[in-house]
Design an enzyme around this catalytic site. Structure first.
Site, PDB file in Angstrom:
ATOM      1  N   ALA A 124      59.458  -8.490  79.418  1.00 21.34           N
ATOM      2  CA  ALA A 124      58.781  -9.073  80.574  1.00 21.34           C
ATOM      3  C   ALA A 124      57.339  -9.473  80.293  1.00 21.34           C
ATOM      4  CB  ALA A 124      58.826  -8.084  81.734  1.00 21.34           C
ATOM      5  N   ASN A 190      58.878  -0.230  79.316  1.00 25.25           N
ATOM      6  CA  ASN A 190      59.407  -0.573  77.990  1.00 25.25           C
ATOM      7  C   ASN A 190      58.531  -1.597  77.274  1.00 25.25           C
ATOM      8  OD1 ASN A 190      62.117   0.739  77.365  1.00 25.25           O
ATOM      9  ND2 ASN A 190      62.465   0.071  79.457  1.00 25.25           N
ATOM     10  N   HIS A 218      51.696  -7.893  84.247  1.00 28.35           N
ATOM     11  CA  HIS A 218      51.398  -7.307  82.938  1.00 28.35           C
ATOM     12  C   HIS A 218      50.242  -8.079  82.297  1.00 28.35           C
ATOM     13  CE1 HIS A 218      55.034  -4.896  83.073  1.00 28.35           C
ATOM     14  NE2 HIS A 218      55.760  -5.979  83.291  1.00 28.35           N
TER      15      HIS A 218
END
Length: 267
Positions: A124, A190, A218
């Protein structure tokens, strides 16, 4: 035709399978499923016309080229070892398992010995190609700041004794190393392990729970001899699994397409 088996039959596996089924080029196909919850595997197999396997051993013994692990960090070791030993390459989605250095080396050496491949999708986050290239120089700092809706972190936070109903504004719920992060948030972070593996440098991680957030954000900062890499991605959560981002599933789909096509773009 790339013949695929899937371990773990939740929302991500379903999204990946249906996307491949709708691919008009039809260069890859999911042919078999296994899940520790047999009902999930049977349901997805019935929906897609693929084989339903009652054990991991049954799945890896089939005539397949690639196994896609979509289960959990605890399933990675057994899945990868059995897949490699049965002549299959593997895609690992639950890459948090590889924060265990001993396990990483064990799987690396086995794949090398058998002449097989282990693939780790970018997940992601953005910029992994640049980070990989930059790691050939000297990396001096790697930082990941992740902001997620509170409900996407709910189970991990409650396991740590936090009452998520009391979070009324953005709150830093974790700050530490990649190893601590994946231990406390095994289903949520992750990407920190992907980033650390790509950079060959242990990332510093900050996790923020935001009751007003509607996306998974992120932010990456990497410093080194090549300069500075900054990326920011705001991902829509996966509709059926808000703990992860839809982009994580699409990164696997893209990887599978790359494996089955004659031209590959990017590092």
């Amino acid at each position: 035709m790339l013949k695929i088996g899937v371990v773990g039959c939740g929302a991500i596996a379903s999204l990946i399978t249906k996307a491949l089924m709708s691919d008009r080029l039809n260069k890859a196909e999911v042919l078999a499923f296994y899940d520790g919850n047999l009902e999930k595997a049977e349901k997805l197999a019935m929906e897609t016309g693929a084989d339903f396997c009652r054990s991991l051993d049954e799945l890896v013994s089939k005539d397949l080229d690639l196994i896609v692990e979509c289960a959990s960090v605890t399933a990675v070791e057994d899945t990868v070892i059995k897949s490699l030993n049965n002549g299959k390459d593997v895609i690992i989605m639950s890459v948090g398992a590889l924060a265990d250095k001993d396990l990483f080396l064990k799987l690396y050496k086995l794949a090398e010995k058998l002449g097989r491949k282990i693939y780790i999708p970018s997940g992601a986050i953005a910029g992994i190609d640049a980070v990989k290239s930059g790691s050939l120089g000297k990396i001096s700092d790697v930082t990941l700041t992740t902001t997620k809706p509170v409900h996407g972190l709910k189970s991990a936070l409650e396991e740590q004794g936090l009452n998520t109903d009391e979070i009324k504004e953005p709150k830093v719920v974790f700050e530490g190393t990649v190893f601590e992060a994946i231990s406390k948030f095994p289903q949520n972070i992750n990407v920190s392990v992907v980033l650390s593996l790509a950079s060959r440098y242990p990332a510093k991680v900050k996790i923020i729970a935001d009751p007003n957030a509607v996306v998974n954000r992120h932010e990456i900062l990497v410093k080194g001899s090549i300069g500075t890499i900054k990326t920011c991605v705001e991902n829509n959560p996966c509709r059926d699994n808000p703990k992860t981002s839809a982009l994580a599933a699409y990164s696997v789909i893209r990887l599978i397409k790359d494996l089955s096509e004659p031209v590959r773009i990017g590092t």
